[in-house]
Write a protein that holds these residues in place. Sequence first.
Motif, short mmCIF file in Angstrom:
data_model
loop_
_atom_site.label_atom_id
_atom_site.label_comp_id
_atom_site.label_asym_id
_atom_site.label_seq_id
_atom_site.Cartn_x
_atom_site.Cartn_y
_atom_site.Cartn_z
N ALA A 26 0.83 -1.21 0.00
CA ALA A 26 0.00 0.00 0.00
C ALA A 26 0.87 1.26 0.00
N VAL A 27 1.96 1.23 0.75
CA VAL A 27 2.84 2.41 0.79
C VAL A 27 3.47 2.63 -0.59
N GLU A 28 3.85 1.53 -1.24
CA GLU A 28 4.44 1.66 -2.59
C GLU A 28 3.40 2.22 -3.57
N LEU A 29 2.18 1.74 -3.49
CA LEU A 29 1.14 2.25 -4.39
C LEU A 29 0.91 3.74 -4.13
N ARG A 30 0.88 4.11 -2.87
CA ARG A 30 0.69 5.52 -2.51
C ARG A 30 1.86 6.36 -3.03
N HIS A 31 3.07 5.81 -2.99
CA HIS A 31 4.27 6.48 -3.49
C HIS A 31 4.09 6.89 -4.96
N HIS A 32 3.29 6.09 -5.67
CA HIS A 32 3.04 6.37 -7.10
C HIS A 32 1.68 7.02 -7.33
N GLY A 33 1.00 7.38 -6.24
CA GLY A 33 -0.29 8.06 -6.38
C GLY A 33 -1.43 7.15 -6.79
N VAL A 34 -1.35 5.87 -6.42
CA VAL A 34 -2.44 4.93 -6.76
C VAL A 34 -3.24 4.63 -5.49
N ARG A 35 -4.56 4.76 -5.60
CA ARG A 35 -5.45 4.51 -4.47
C ARG A 35 -5.60 3.01 -4.24
N CYS A 36 -5.62 2.60 -2.97
CA CYS A 36 -5.86 1.18 -2.69
C CYS A 36 -6.59 1.06 -1.36
N LEU A 37 -7.03 -0.15 -1.08
CA LEU A 37 -7.65 -0.45 0.22
C LEU A 37 -7.00 -1.71 0.75
N VAL A 38 -6.50 -1.63 1.99
CA VAL A 38 -5.91 -2.81 2.64
C VAL A 38 -6.96 -3.38 3.59
N VAL A 39 -7.31 -4.64 3.40
CA VAL A 39 -8.32 -5.27 4.27
C VAL A 39 -7.59 -6.18 5.25
N GLU A 40 -7.73 -5.90 6.54
CA GLU A 40 -6.94 -6.60 7.57
C GLU A 40 -7.81 -6.89 8.78
N PRO A 41 -7.88 -8.16 9.21
CA PRO A 41 -8.73 -8.47 10.37
C PRO A 41 -8.24 -7.90 11.70
N ARG A 42 -6.92 -7.82 11.90
CA ARG A 42 -6.43 -7.40 13.23
C ARG A 42 -6.62 -5.89 13.43
N ALA A 43 -7.27 -5.55 14.55
CA ALA A 43 -7.50 -4.13 14.84
C ALA A 43 -6.19 -3.42 15.11
N SER A 44 -5.27 -4.10 15.78
CA SER A 44 -3.99 -3.46 16.08
C SER A 44 -2.87 -4.48 15.89
N VAL A 45 -1.65 -4.00 15.91
CA VAL A 45 -0.51 -4.90 15.67
C VAL A 45 -0.32 -5.81 16.89
N SER A 46 0.40 -6.92 16.68
CA SER A 46 0.50 -7.95 17.73
C SER A 46 1.81 -7.77 18.50
#
Length: 506
Positions: A26-46
């Motif tokens: 996602a960070v790489e896509l943002r670096h190039h100005g591309v919109r994305c959505l990351v779908v992740e079950p964990r509310a916070s990091v472990s």
Amino acid sequence: MNLDTPIPTSVPVLVAGGGPVGLATAVELRHHGVRCLVVEPRASVSWLRPRAKTTSARTMELLRRWGLAETLRSRAPLPVSWSQEAVFVTNLLGREITRIGACFGLDLAGSDLAAEPGQQAPQPLVEEVLREAVGDALLTGWQVSGLSEDADGVTVRVAPAGGGEEREIRAEYVVGCDGPRSVSRAAIGARYEGRQDERPNFNIVFRAPGLAERIPHGPAVHYWVLDPAQPGIVGRLDLKETWWCIAQGVRAENADPVRLLRTLAGADIDVEILATDPWTARMLLADRYASERVFLAGDAAHQNPPFGGHGFNTGVGDAVNIGWKLAAVLKGWAPARLLATYESERRPIAADTIEAAALNMATGAPELADPSLMGDAAEFEKVRPAVAEAVLRTKDSEFHSLELVLGYAYVNSPIVFPGAGERLPHRWLAPGASLYDHLGPGFTLLGDQNSSEAAVVTAEARALGVPLHVADLPDEPLTLVRPDQHVACRGSVPAGALRHSLAHDL
Ligand SMILES: Cc1cc2nc3c(=O)[nH]c(=O)nc-3n(C[C@H](O)[C@H](O)[C@H](O)COP(=O)(O)OP(=O)(O)OC[C@H]3O[C@@H](n4cnc5c(N)ncnc54)[C@H](O)[C@@H]3O)c2cc1C
């Protein structure tokens, strides 16, 4: 969980899984100005499952490229200057057998070899820094339950992690970073091939007040305990009281964590167990990485034993490779067939990494442990040279793997010119001023910009709509550098080089 967050009905790229690799994508896509959505079950990091500790010099360079290297370093509990050594001991409080320095590229500050040294940082910290960079493109509390692909896109079914009504999101492309039990991998009919190690492993996170002060071996990123009664690896998670340990050959159901830690220490130390985490080492590679519109990255595509610290670092390399290529296609400067080069470039790197990590695992603390080390001083001194020699002979590649970390090249890629494909050789132009700081987010033409060859490349970039940054460095050979800092061609940049590098000619 942000179950009330509005969920978009369509997005250019959906990233399944927000572990380190999904977030890096996602960070790489943002670096190039591309919109994305990351779908992740964990509310916070472990925080209590800090698997990776080694962020490689290459990953640090990529974090620098995203403007995040300093953020990670400033928050890392173990400063890179604190220790760069692995110490091999009979017990934590016992005798020293030998030590290995300059581990994991931690010593590279100021070296021309790399723009950044490696960094020891717990995986949840890396994920937290990446989560912040991804911002509102991260949807937590949801998971991908399935996906189906057609000629125009992918319909992704997502559901609340705790169960509930499914929704559908339409994406042009999906990057499956959903780890070992990847739904994305199953959806495209890809399969892991390989094997798993028979030996069980048992991680412990623990507090041990005063332990650091009692250890006579000084600071070390790893203490390898070679006591046959309980061999293992121990290290600090911070400079306070929190530690990690890997005990090999220990089954969770038989484990007595306090006794185990006291055996490793060689004394009845005070410990408080914060978490345990059993795991098995796997050498697995997906038989294919992609369909037309779904791409696997990170552990969803490959798993290697953790010895050497390559797992998520290899995945970050995947993320950058697929990220810039998706951007090129979505922004219209490359045809969709460029995406097929993701698998042909990245899968061989994962295969090499799995092999190297398996070799590292073949001689671990249990194999190096020797009962004579535990005898009296004379017995110890008699056996020490042979054990030290075995350590230095078998463990060098685990701690010194820059050839793998910095030296991988896309030599057989159909989009690089013969002899190219390597990471751009790094050098410092002035103290603190890296050659890499002169690269743009898209392609870069380095070298003397007054040459006729340079004029041809810039004209070609304009014609194709390719973002080309020019860095007028007359001392550099004329070099066409890809967005991922790998060399497309060097020395001479022929007409049509950009077309070739973006698969227009394939
Ligand atoms: C003991 C140990 C030490 C290690 N040390 C290192 C090290 O020093 N350096 C290193 O580089 N690597 C190390 N590794 C390996 C590293 O932990 C993994 O390679 C890394 O976590 C892989 O990242 P990933 O994002 O690909 O997958 P994961 O970390 O597995 O993340 C996958 C994500 O997908 C999510 N997910 C799962 N299913 C779904 C779904 N259906 N929909 C949406 N999301 C989903 C999960 O919640 C998770 O967040 C170590 C591993 C172990 C076991």
